[in-house]
Design a protein around this motif. Structure first.
Motif, PDB file in Angstrom:
ATOM      1  N   UNK A   1       0.823  -1.203   0.000  1.00  0.00           N
ATOM      2  CA  UNK A   1       0.000   0.000   0.000  1.00  0.00           C
ATOM      3  C   UNK A   1       0.851   1.244   0.000  1.00  0.00           C
ATOM      4  N   UNK A   2       0.627   2.100   0.981  1.00  0.00           N
ATOM      5  CA  UNK A   2       1.399   3.325   1.137  1.00  0.00           C
ATOM      6  C   UNK A   2       2.156   3.273   2.452  1.00  0.00           C
ATOM      7  N   UNK A   3       3.448   3.562   2.390  1.00  0.00           N
ATOM      8  CA  UNK A   3       4.237   3.603   3.615  1.00  0.00           C
ATOM      9  C   UNK A   3       4.965   4.942   3.685  1.00  0.00           C
ATOM     10  N   UNK A   4       5.419   5.292   4.890  1.00  0.00           N
ATOM     11  CA  UNK A   4       6.168   6.522   5.093  1.00  0.00           C
ATOM     12  C   UNK A   4       7.651   6.204   5.165  1.00  0.00           C
ATOM     13  N   UNK A   5       8.403   6.750   4.222  1.00  0.00           N
ATOM     14  CA  UNK A   5       9.857   6.656   4.286  1.00  0.00           C
ATOM     15  C   UNK A   5      10.376   7.893   5.007  1.00  0.00           C
ATOM     16  N   UNK A   6      11.467   7.743   5.725  1.00  0.00           N
ATOM     17  CA  UNK A   6      11.997   8.890   6.451  1.00  0.00           C
ATOM     18  C   UNK A   6      13.419   8.680   6.897  1.00  0.00           C
ATOM     19  N   UNK A   7      14.036   9.757   7.302  1.00  0.00           N
ATOM     20  CA  UNK A   7      15.400   9.723   7.793  1.00  0.00           C
ATOM     21  C   UNK A   7      15.843  11.129   8.118  1.00  0.00           C
ATOM     22  N   UNK A   8      17.133  11.401   7.943  1.00  0.00           N
ATOM     23  CA  UNK A   8      17.673  12.739   8.157  1.00  0.00           C
ATOM     24  C   UNK A   8      18.558  13.112   6.981  1.00  0.00           C
TER      25      UNK A   8
ATOM     26  N   UNK B   1      10.643  13.206   5.517  1.00  0.00           N
ATOM     27  CA  UNK B   1       9.687  12.103   5.430  1.00  0.00           C
ATOM     28  C   UNK B   1       8.872  12.267   4.162  1.00  0.00           C
ATOM     29  N   UNK B   2       8.444  11.146   3.594  1.00  0.00           N
ATOM     30  CA  UNK B   2       7.652  11.180   2.369  1.00  0.00           C
ATOM     31  C   UNK B   2       6.761   9.944   2.303  1.00  0.00           C
ATOM     32  N   UNK B   3       5.533  10.141   1.843  1.00  0.00           N
ATOM     33  CA  UNK B   3       4.634   9.017   1.599  1.00  0.00           C
ATOM     34  C   UNK B   3       5.013   8.355   0.271  1.00  0.00           C
ATOM     35  N   UNK B   4       5.112   7.034   0.272  1.00  0.00           N
ATOM     36  CA  UNK B   4       5.475   6.272  -0.924  1.00  0.00           C
ATOM     37  C   UNK B   4       4.362   5.270  -1.205  1.00  0.00           C
TER      38      UNK B   4
END
Length: 306
Positions: A221-228, A266-269
């Motif tokens: 589905x849709x997941x949130x990718x993130x980091x710094x 962060x970004x929705x993928x």
């Protein structure tokens, strides 16, 4: 001087300025907690996870050292290659027992999840690692790490910073790391004398990293990718590539800031239209120099789409 010339100069300075200092500076802010439909072979990054460059959160990632078989999530820092030289990347790991001892063992043993990472540490292990007052004490078992051995001068400093960033992440404080022998007498580490302090994050950390999804995560589905990241105008481009290297999705995140330190992004993928299978998620720094500084830094994670 316009913004692009300023950042090109900054990138050039970063390339030339990899001499790792012994003095610490304030660094990256909190990572957003990756969310969405993801599972992974190890625990996901904890809520309100912080870098060692931050003040502790109200609910620290790592409370007092665990007893027995209790598990704790710790940050472990490893080395990855970038166009500007070797830099540190972080993995969150679940460990049993004392988190200081376990986190140090990950670093010295080179126990990485991401095959793009490695440890610079020669074989060996610490006899003990503990917090004593205003310092973290790492007790060596012998004098095998007293000199650089096969490490270069910069390699020795970066290996030491692997330990410093990892143990400060466990402590949730920027405490100095003191290396001692079995009698408690301070001894050198890879030829470095005295207490070890955190070097500037912009000098030793990768300028973009992915905290989630983790290496080997399963997503749908849709997941949130993130980091710094610290990327030109806070722009963090990302891609999803199939097993043949073809870009099947792309987009960008906007970090909370740039230039002076690492900031959360962060970004929705949305992978709902992708066929089930193995893919690679890649996040990069933006590159206003057009490759003159060696090209963008990046981090990548192998993911499985259900």
């Amino acid at each position: 001087m316009d913004a692009r010339l300023r950042i090109t100069a900054l990138l050039t300075a970063s390339t030339l300025g990899l001499a790792l200092t012994a003095c610490g500076e304030d660094g990256s802010a909190e990572d957003p907690t990756p969310a969405g439909s993801t599972t992974s072979p190890s625990a996901s990054p904890p809520t309100d996870a912080t870098d060692a460059t931050d003040e502790p959160t109200a609910e620290p990632t790592n409370p007092a050292p665990s007893e027995g078989d209790a598990e704790t999530t710790v940050p472990a820092y490893f080395v990855g290659d970038t166009p500007q030289g070797a830099r540190l990347y972080r993995e969150f790991r679940r460990v049993s027992g004392d988190p200081y001892v376990a986190a140090a063992a990950l670093v010295t043993g080179g126990d990485v999840l991401d095959p793009d990472y490695r440890s610079l540490w020669p074989d060996g292990s610490f006899a003990d690692v503990r917090q004593e007052g205003d310092a973290i004490v790492a007790e060596v078992a012998d004098d095998g790490w007293a000199t650089r051995g096969g490490l270069s001068a910069n390699g020795a400093r970066l290996a030491a910073q692997q330990l410093v960033y990892t143990l400060q992440g466990v402590a949730q404080e920027r405490l100095p790391v003191r290396v001692v022998d079995g009698e408690g007498t301070p001894v050198p580490l890879f030829g470095l004398e005295g207490d070890l302090a955190q070097a500037s994050p912009l000098e030793v950390l990768a300028l973009v990293s992915i905290s989630g999804p983790e290496e080997g995560a399963t997503v749908s589905g849709t997941f949130t990718a993130g980091g710094v990241a610290s990327s030109f105008e806070a722009n963090v481009p990302w891609q999803v590539r199939d097993s043949g290297g073809k870009v099947v999705l792309d987009g960008y995140a906007t970090a909370e800031g740039w230039m002076d330190k690492l900031y959360p992004w962060a970004s929705e993928v949305d992978v709902s239209d992708l066929a089930p299978g193995t893919y690679t998620f890649i996040a990069r720094t933006d590159d206003p120099s057009g490759g003159e500084g060696g090209g963008p830094m990046e981090d990548s994670k192998t993911i499985t789409v259900e």
